[in-house]
Structures are given as structure tokens and as C-alpha cells.
Design an enzyme around this catalytic site. Structure first.
Site, PDB file in Angstrom:
ATOM      1  N   TRP A 362      -3.790 -42.728  30.806  1.00 26.00           N
ATOM      2  CA  TRP A 362      -4.968 -43.606  30.734  1.00 26.00           C
ATOM      3  C   TRP A 362      -5.722 -43.430  29.414  1.00 26.00           C
ATOM      4  O   TRP A 362      -6.582 -44.237  29.078  1.00 26.00           O
ATOM      5  CB  TRP A 362      -5.911 -43.314  31.909  1.00 26.00           C
ATOM      6  CG  TRP A 362      -6.616 -41.973  31.782  1.00 26.00           C
ATOM      7  CD1 TRP A 362      -6.046 -40.790  31.411  1.00 26.00           C
ATOM      8  CD2 TRP A 362      -8.001 -41.703  31.984  1.00 26.00           C
ATOM      9  NE1 TRP A 362      -6.984 -39.787  31.399  1.00 26.00           N
ATOM     10  CE2 TRP A 362      -8.196 -40.318  31.756  1.00 26.00           C
ATOM     11  CE3 TRP A 362      -9.097 -42.476  32.365  1.00 26.00           C
ATOM     12  CZ2 TRP A 362      -9.448 -39.695  31.875  1.00 26.00           C
ATOM     13  CZ3 TRP A 362     -10.321 -41.858  32.496  1.00 26.00           C
ATOM     14  CH2 TRP A 362     -10.493 -40.487  32.246  1.00 26.00           C
ATOM     15  N   ASP A 363      -5.395 -42.380  28.674  1.00 33.01           N
ATOM     16  CA  ASP A 363      -5.997 -42.162  27.354  1.00 33.01           C
ATOM     17  C   ASP A 363      -5.922 -43.460  26.540  1.00 33.01           C
ATOM     18  O   ASP A 363      -6.805 -43.788  25.762  1.00 33.01           O
ATOM     19  CB  ASP A 363      -5.236 -41.074  26.569  1.00 33.01           C
ATOM     20  CG  ASP A 363      -5.075 -39.759  27.327  1.00 33.01           C
ATOM     21  OD1 ASP A 363      -4.976 -39.800  28.559  1.00 33.01           O
ATOM     22  OD2 ASP A 363      -5.032 -38.698  26.685  1.00 33.01           O
ATOM     23  N   GLU A 491      -9.911 -33.356  36.679  1.00 35.86           N
ATOM     24  CA  GLU A 491      -8.733 -32.767  37.330  1.00 35.86           C
ATOM     25  C   GLU A 491      -9.017 -31.405  37.951  1.00 35.86           C
ATOM     26  O   GLU A 491      -8.101 -30.756  38.452  1.00 35.86           O
ATOM     27  CB  GLU A 491      -7.580 -32.675  36.327  1.00 35.86           C
ATOM     28  CG  GLU A 491      -7.087 -34.053  35.908  1.00 35.86           C
ATOM     29  CD  GLU A 491      -5.889 -34.018  34.979  1.00 35.86           C
ATOM     30  OE1 GLU A 491      -5.500 -32.918  34.528  1.00 35.86           O
ATOM     31  OE2 GLU A 491      -5.340 -35.100  34.689  1.00 35.86           O
ATOM     32  N   LYS A 599     -13.418 -30.227  34.842  1.00 37.67           N
ATOM     33  CA  LYS A 599     -12.582 -30.113  33.642  1.00 37.67           C
ATOM     34  C   LYS A 599     -13.125 -31.069  32.582  1.00 37.67           C
ATOM     35  O   LYS A 599     -13.158 -30.762  31.400  1.00 37.67           O
ATOM     36  CB  LYS A 599     -11.145 -30.487  33.998  1.00 37.67           C
ATOM     37  CG  LYS A 599     -10.167 -30.327  32.847  1.00 37.67           C
ATOM     38  CD  LYS A 599      -8.746 -30.632  33.298  1.00 37.67           C
ATOM     39  CE  LYS A 599      -7.747 -30.502  32.163  1.00 37.67           C
ATOM     40  NZ  LYS A 599      -6.446 -31.065  32.495  1.00 37.67           N
ATOM     41  N   GLN A 600     -13.541 -32.242  33.029  1.00 34.31           N
ATOM     42  CA  GLN A 600     -13.966 -33.288  32.098  1.00 34.31           C
ATOM     43  C   GLN A 600     -14.943 -34.209  32.812  1.00 34.31           C
ATOM     44  O   GLN A 600     -14.960 -34.260  34.044  1.00 34.31           O
ATOM     45  CB  GLN A 600     -12.747 -34.072  31.628  1.00 34.31           C
ATOM     46  CG  GLN A 600     -12.010 -34.787  32.738  1.00 34.31           C
ATOM     47  CD  GLN A 600     -10.533 -34.926  32.436  1.00 34.31           C
ATOM     48  OE1 GLN A 600      -9.728 -34.092  32.825  1.00 34.31           O
ATOM     49  NE2 GLN A 600     -10.179 -35.994  31.758  1.00 34.31           N
TER      50      GLN A 600
HETATM   51  C1  BGC Z   1      -6.614 -34.596  30.971  1.00 34.95           C
HETATM   52  C2  BGC Z   1      -6.222 -36.024  31.305  1.00 34.95           C
HETATM   53  C3  BGC Z   1      -5.510 -36.620  30.106  1.00 34.95           C
HETATM   54  C4  BGC Z   1      -4.340 -35.749  29.689  1.00 34.95           C
HETATM   55  C5  BGC Z   1      -3.641 -36.260  28.449  1.00 34.95           C
HETATM   56  C6  BGC Z   1      -5.393 -33.814  30.551  1.00 34.95           C
HETATM   57  O1  BGC Z   1      -5.753 -32.537  30.168  1.00 34.95           O
HETATM   58  O2  BGC Z   1      -7.213 -33.975  32.071  1.00 34.95           O
HETATM   59  O3  BGC Z   1      -7.366 -36.768  31.604  1.00 34.95           O
HETATM   60  O4  BGC Z   1      -5.081 -37.891  30.418  1.00 34.95           O
HETATM   61  O5  BGC Z   1      -4.813 -34.457  29.420  1.00 34.95           O
HETATM   62  O6  BGC Z   1      -4.498 -36.296  27.366  1.00 34.95           O
END
Ligand code: BGC
Length: 767
Positions: A362-363, A491, A599-600
Site C-alpha cells: 500500500w506504500d 502492525e 508500530k506506526q
Molecule cells: C510497514 C508496512 C509497510 C511495509 C513496507 C512495514 O514495516 O509496517 O506498513 O507497508 O513495511 O514498507
């Protein structure tokens, strides 16, 4: 522990003036170049020292079987992994039989320069050999933006103080290692043994050909190199080729002061196994035309593309050279990595390393596409067309999960799901809404109806069908529409009910699908007919969206991340030892999942994306709650936290988060740049400038600005492409000037006030 690099500040270049072995692996990612199809990691022509040799074709993969300890229905049987391809960039140098050793302390001058303006990587050095001969070596390489299958190296050698026997061995090496650390889930999974099975190889005069096939994905790779040598000195050459190595070796009786120039042209063609003859023929045609054109013309064409790119994308910062460098580096690497033809996407690490196995996430839709929409919208469109091409797999994936419509794979190359760990992959259903969001953003800004009708509408229809079938009207929640058993962007919290981000974004997805499909029904009945859609469905999407359950906590006034989040045990980030971050490498997922730790950003991200639904006060309340709980273990974090901080006037946080975003890779903030750069964070740097410092809001395509510069910035200039208009915004501490450099008329708002812009009449507003 990874070391922190310290590249000298320079507005257009990234330079390295000593070769520090501790920084070798990071440098390989940083000095990568590519064109969205083909990518070269920043390895030395000499082939050593090396951490991970890397030559990639975007989307060239092998299937990797996934072995589960315990199987369950619907788990993917294999993953796809981007693999390391035949390495054509090797050019080894020997003086009187002695090999160049870059780590030798007799390298008296060393400078590697990534020129971001021109899109070239240059390495120059002087080597004092053990026999006392001073040798000057300069190489320049680029991966052509004009001819996507082509890369070129110019390699120059000059003896400075004596004559000597110079040997240059230009090589093509197959089956470079694909083995990385399996233990870190952010790295690439290992392949053991030969991944590329030899097909054909031959040499002819100064050219080398080799082709390989993958066993499971049945993809074919054809590589051809050719050379031109230019020297006044007598020389001989010989070539040979095997399954795994091809060499053209030049022996030159070199005279002091006479430059020897070798030009190496490399063609990479990939395709299905049954197209192998076509690929070989194409590589021949490509190189024939490249050698005829010659190095200078090829470089000229390439630079024209860079010029075009910077004309549309270059943000200029006066008063902060480090930020300028970091920002240009970010945009540069996105441009070098992004698929431009509608057949490939952009992976989480671009074409700079094998981290995350070269997967698309989804980035792309939430970070990269908004950036591209306002700079090079054609690229945004092609990324969405590429997503559209995955619809068939997305439909199958939805069926595997017993749902209607389509569910896009969380991480993938082909469109098929590629992750064994469903709590942090398949359960991230929000990817569907993220893709729909990107469709809306692209269409709002470009007004591209043709795209919408040909591709966008189908994505909207299938994702809306999915949500309607996946959620349900929950009697226990006043018959509101609930979505259970999902993982949101964060996550560190998995498989929960009513993740606010997911519900908010799914609601937007359903509303937009209903709006667009109703418009098509009215405006283009023929198209509507073809889409095979029941008008009742549209009404059902609208109802589900109107009744979407959005969690709210009366007591605190915040939006809970999900139904259970506020009941989880708090975990004070300050109490966690610094060396236990990222938590995912030090704690079992179950330890993390039961805590209030992120995490984010999750909810804050939804607030940023759907700004129109939230007041500044709501932003503030939720930021105060979630910001201290966010570890930033994902590089996708800082930019979002910082943009919100800037929108609510938390000035002390704004610059700190910005620095972390813009220096994520050059300063190796997350300690893993060796696996490749962080593309989402790089796009986040662009988002930060526009939505943060320029205070842009663009809900439903309505543009408004409320600029706030960091205290030490003197000037910020931002070009934005809005449909047929090019808007240039120049912000100084006292004045903001809007200039429409292309297009006739555009209406925007500045701090709430409407402004009508007309062509080339700068509109200055004093604070
Ligand atoms: C993040 C995801 C992201 C992925 C790739 C992961 O560490 O939690 O949101 O899509 O990295 O960048």
C-alpha cells in the site's frame, strides 16, 4: 549495530570521499541507480568489496514455496521474490597483473558521486600500485531513462607516472547470491542454489550474451553486453563465455598519460519463457542501436529525462542544504525505482535492495501516488493501471476468503498473495480502500475521466462489493455497519474489530464507488450495462457507508483505534530498553498485540488522509493520545506524525519529525538501509513539504494552503501539477506567491481566502 554515514551536504549530489568498510552495505543502497525497469545497486565495477551484489529488473521474480509448520485453508502456497540477476556491471582492473583493491591503503584519492541532477554515478580514484605506478580510474554509469532496457558504463584508466601492462576484464556474472537474513522479516527470504537456470550463452568479438530461465515462474532473462575501446596504445582482446561467466579481456601496453576509455553497453530483456527468441533479438537490436548512437548521445537523452523530471518535481529549499539534499535524494530514488509503463509498480525498497523481497505494498497508493499525482501524473496513472491488471487475482483472493468482489493482496509482485503471516498481511484488508483512495486522488486532481471509466470504476465496484459482503449490520451496535477481524495499518495491533482507519477508509471507498457508478449509470448507460452491475448494489453501498460504525470514546473524547484498543494494557515506551527496538525483532507478536503500543500511525493517518471530516481540536486530542504510543518502528511513521503536528501547531515536534523523514536513508535512521531505501518515507518527505509546511489541503480536489516555514528556512518553492495547470508556490517568511506558469485560470484558497489565479500573473500575499 549499523554505523551512521555522514555524506557531505551538497544540494545536487551525494558524495563519499573515503571508502569506509563499515558503511559499505549502506552505500550500496544509497548509490543505486535505475530507471524503474532496471536497477543497479551501488556495487563497485571491481566486484569487491561487496556486501550484496544487486542487479534487478522490477517485477522479475521466482516463486518461493512457503512451508508452514501448521497449514490452514487458504494460506498462500508460495511467495514471489524479486531475484538478483546476471551482473553485467563488473569491470576488473589489473596493472602488471596486480588487481585493484579498493580497500588497499594505497588508494590515494577516492570520490564517489551520485549526481541526482543528471542521474549518473561516478567513481574516481587514484591507486598507487605496489610497484609504484599511479593509476587514475574514473567510471561513470547510468541506467537509461530513454531506453529502459539499456545501461551504460564509461570506464577510463590513465597511468600517471610510468608505462605498464593494463588488463581490463569486463564481465557478466550469473547467479549472484540471493541469500539474506531469513530471521529478519524485513529482509528478503533466501533462495539456495541456482535460481537462474542457464539457457544460452556465447561471445562474439567484444560482445557477450547469456540467457537464463527461472524454474517455477518460467521467466526468461536475456542479457547482452557490447564494448567500444578507445586508446592510442596497442591492445589485444579475447573473450569467452560459460553458463555462469562471460568475459571480454583487454590487454593494453599502456603508456603514461594516454587515456584508455572502455564503453560498456548492457541490455536486459525479460519476459515469459516462450518469448526467448524475441528477447534475444530485442537485446541485439537495442545494443546495435545504442552502440551506433554512442555514449555521448545516450547520456544526452538520459539527461533530458532527468531535466523533465526535475522541472516538475524539484522543490527548492533555501536556508537548509541538508534538507534540500535529503529531499532531492528522496525524489530521485523514487523516480529511479518507479515503474513507468503500467506493467510494473514500485516496491517498498525500490530497485535499491532486496528488502521485503521486492514486493509492492500500500506504500504505493498512500505515499507514492499522491506525490506523483502532483508531479508526474502519468506515472500515477500507470501505477493504478498496473493495480487494475491485478484484479483477476484480487477476485480469486476474495473467493479464498469466502467473500464477493475483489481483495488485493497485501504484498505481491504478480497480484497473488505472497505472505505467510496473515495477521500482518491478509488481514490488512484496508489495502482495498487505500487503492480506491488513490483512484479518487488521481481523478480529483487530474479530472481524467477516461481513466476513471476504463480502469478506476472497475476497481471501485469490486472493492465496494467486497466491503459490503465483508462487513455486516450489527444489532449490538445500533445496526451500524461493522467490519470485524481486521488489522489496520498499525502492525503492532492485529485482528481486531472496527479498526477506525479501516472503517473510515472503507466508508470513503463505498461512498465514492456509489457516486461514480451512479454517475456512469446516468451519463454512460452503455458502459454501465457492460459493467454488469445491479443498481441495487449501488444503493447498498451507499447505505453501508451511511451507517458505517466509527468508534468514539465518550470518556476521553478520542477515536479508539479499534473496539478493544483502549482496554489493552499500556506499555510505557520509555521503559523499553533502547536496544529492544524495533520491537518486532525482540518480542513475540503476542507480547506486542495485547499492549497499547503502535508500530506506526493508524488513526492519525486516517485523519491526515480524510482531513475534511476532522476539526483541528479533534486532531489535537487524538495526536496527544497516540503520538506518545507510537514507536516509529516503521519508517512510514515520522512523516505522518510530523504533518499532523504541523497542522495543529506543535512546532517543537515538526522539525524533528521532518529531519527523521528527510534523512531516513542518508543518515540510516532506521538502521536497515543496507536492505534498500525506504520508498514510502521518501514520498512522505514530499507529503511533508506540501501538506505540512505549505499547509495544503486538497479534499475532493479543492486546493487550499496555509504555509508555515521552519524558522531557519528563507524560501521554499514548490511546483504542483494540477490537471493542465502548473502552479508554482514560493513561500518566504513574510510572503507567499502563487504563480500559474501553465494553464489559464485556477482558483485556490490561501488561509481560507479565495484567490483566482491567471496565467503568469504572480499573486503575492503578505502574511
Ligand atoms: C510497514 C508496512 C509497510 C511495509 C513496507 C512495514 O514495516 O509496517 O506498513 O507497508 O513495511 O514498507
Amino acid at each position: 549495530m549499523e554505523h551512521t554515514p555522514n555524506y557531505p551536504t551538497d544540494q545536487w549530489c551525494v558524495r563519499e570521499d573515503t571508502l569506509n568498510p563499515d558503511l559499505l552495505h549502506q552505500g550500496e543502497s544509497i548509490f543505486s541507480i535505475g530507471n524503474g525497469y532496471l536497477g543497479f545497486r551501488g556495487n563497485f565495477e571491481q566486484g569487491a568489496p561487496v556486501y550484496q551484489n544487486g542487479t534487478y529488473v522490477n517485477g522479475f521474480y521466482e516463486y518461493r514455496p512457503i512451508h508452514y509448520g501448521e497449514e490452514a485453508y487458504g494460506f498462500p502456497k508460495s511467495s514471489q521474490t524479486m531475484i538478483n540477476l546476471t551482473d553485467c556491471k563488473i569491470i576488473k582492473l589489473f596493472i602488471n597483473g596486480e588487481p585493484l583493491d579498493l580497500l588497499n591503503d594505497q588508494i590515494t584519492h577516492y570520490l564517489r558521486t551520485l549526481d541526482m541532477q543528471q542521474g549518473t554515478l561516478t567513481c574516481e580514484l587514484i591507486w598507487h600500485t605496489s610497484l609504484g605506478i599511479d593509476v587514475q580510474v574514473t567510471s561513470t554509469r547510468f541506467v537509461s531513462l530513454q531506453r529502459k532496457h539499456l545501461a551504460v558504463i564509461q570506464y577510463e584508466v590513465k597511468l600517471l607516472n610510468a608505462d605498464a601492462e593494463v588488463t581490463i576484464s569486463s564481465e557478466m556474472i550469473s547467479n549472484e547470491s540471493n541469500q539474506l537474513n531469513e530471521w529478519d522479516p524485513r529482509e528478503s527470504a533466501a533462495f539456495y542454489g541456482q535460481v537462474l537456470l542457464p539457457d544460452t550463452n556465447y561471445c562474439s568479438s567484444q560482445s557477450l550474451f547469456s540467457s537464463h530461465t527461472t524454474k517455477r515462474s518460467q521467466l526468461h532473462l536475456a542479457c547482452l553486453t557490447d564494448h567500444q575501446i578507445d586508446t592510442q596504445c596497442p591492445y589485444r582482446y579475447r573473450s569467452h563465455s560459460t553458463d555462469s561467466v562471460g568475459q571480454v579481456i583487454y590487454d593494453i601496453d599502456a603508456k603514461m598519460g594516454n587515456k584508455i576509455t572502455l564503453k560498456k553497453y548492457m541490455a536486459y530483456y525479460t519476459g515469459p519463457q516462450n518469448s526467448k527468441q524475441h528477447l534475444e533479438d530485442s537485446s541485439n537490436e537495442c545494443l546495435h542501436s545504442a552502440v551506433t548512437a554512442g555514449y555521448d548521445l545516450l547520456l544526452f537523452e538520459h539527461k533530458k529525462h532527468m531535466e523533465h523530471f526535475w522541472k516538475h518535481a524539484d522543490i527548492q529549499i533555501e536556508g537548509d542544504d541538508a534538507a534540500q539534499q535529503g529531499l532531492r535524494f528522496s525524489l530521485f530514488q523514487i523516480f529511479q525505482s518507479v515503474g513507468k509503463s503500467g506493467e510494473r509498480g514500485i516496491s517498498a525498497k525500490g530497485l535499491t535492495g532486496q528488502g521485503y523481497e521486492g514486493h509492492y505494498f500500500w506504500d504505493t497508493e498512500i505515499y507514492v501516488i499522491p506525490t506523483m499525482v502532483y508531479t508526474l501524473p502519468e506515472i500515477a496513472k500507470n501505477l493504478l493501471i498496473f493495480r487494475h491488471s491485478m484484479l483477476q487475482y484480487a477476485r480469486e483472493h476474495a473467493r479464498t476468503l469466502s467473500q464477493k468482489g475483489a481483495l488485493f493482496a497485501w504484498r505481491t509482485i504478480t497480484g497473488e498473495p505472497a505472505s505467510a503471516y496473515f495477521p500482518a498481511s491478509t488481514a490488512q484488508y484496508h489495502i482495498n480502500a487505500d487503492i480506491a483512495y488513490a483512484v479518487k486522488k488521481y481523478v480529483d486532481v487530474t479530472q481524467d475521466k477516461e481513466f476513471l471509466y476504463t480502469y478506476g470504476a472497475e476497481i471501485l465496484m469490486e472493492t465496494a462489493r467486497f466491503w459490503l459482503d465483508f462487513g455486516f449490520y450489527n444489532n449490538r451496535k445500533d445496526k451500524q455497519f461493522c467490519i470485524n477481524g481486521v488489522t489496520g495499518p498499525d502492525e503492532y495491533t492485529a485482528i481486531v474489530n472496527n479498526n477506525a482507519y479501516t472503517n473510515l477508509m472503507a466508508r470513503e471507498n463505498l461512498w465514492y464507488a456509489a457516486e461514480i457508478l451512479s454517475t456512469i449509470e446516468q451519463e454512460n448507460p452503455e458502459k454501465f450495462e457492460q459493467m454488469n452491475i445491479d443498481p441495487n448494489e449501488i444503493k447498498q453501498w451507499q447505505d453501508a457507508a451511511d451507517h458505517m460504525y466509527i468508534p468514539y470514546d465518550e470518556k476521553t473524547g478520542i477515536i479508539p483505534q479499534d473496539d478493544s484498543f483502549l482496554d489493552k494494557e499500556p506499555w510505557d515506551i520509555q521503559s523499553i530498553p533502547k536496544d529492544h527496538f524495533p520491537l518486532l525483532l525482540h518480542y513475540h507478536p503476542l507480547v506486542i498485540y495485547r499492549r497499547q503500543i503502535l508500530k506506526q500511525p493508524d488513526l492519525l493517518l486516517a485523519m491526515f488522509l480524510l482531513r475534511k471530516y476532522f476539526t483541528d481540536e479533534q486532531l489535537k486530542q487524538n495526536f496527544d493520545y497516540y503520538d506518545p504510543l507510537t514507536t516509529g518502528d516503521s519508517s512510514l511513521s515520522d512523516c505522518i506524525q510530523g504533518i499532523i503536528a504541523s497542522q495543529i501547531g506543535y512546532h517543537d515536534k515538526v522539525y524533528e519529525y521532518f529531519e527523521e523523514t528527510v534523512e531516513m536513508d542518508l543518515k540510516n535512521i532506521n538502521h536497515n538501509v543496507k536492505d534498500g531505501v525506504h520508498i514510502a518515507s521518501m514520498a512522505g518527505a514530499w507529503l511533508y513539504i506540501t501538506y505540512g509546511f505549505a499547509g495544503m489541503k486538497d479534499d475532493d480536489g479543492n486546493l487550499s494552503f496555509d504555509p508555515k516555514l521552519p524558522a531557519h528556512w528563507k524560501k521554499l518553492t514548490i511546483p504542483l501539477q494540477i490537471n493542465i495547470h502548473q502552479l508554482l508556490i514560493t513561500i518566504t517568511p513574510d510572503t507567499t506567491t502563487y504563480t500559474l506558469t501553465e494553464g489559464d485560470q485556477l482558483t485556490i484558497r490561501h488561509k481560507g481566502q479565495f484567490i483566482n489565479l491567471s496565467n503568469n500573473k504572480p499573486f503575492p500575499i503578505t502574511r
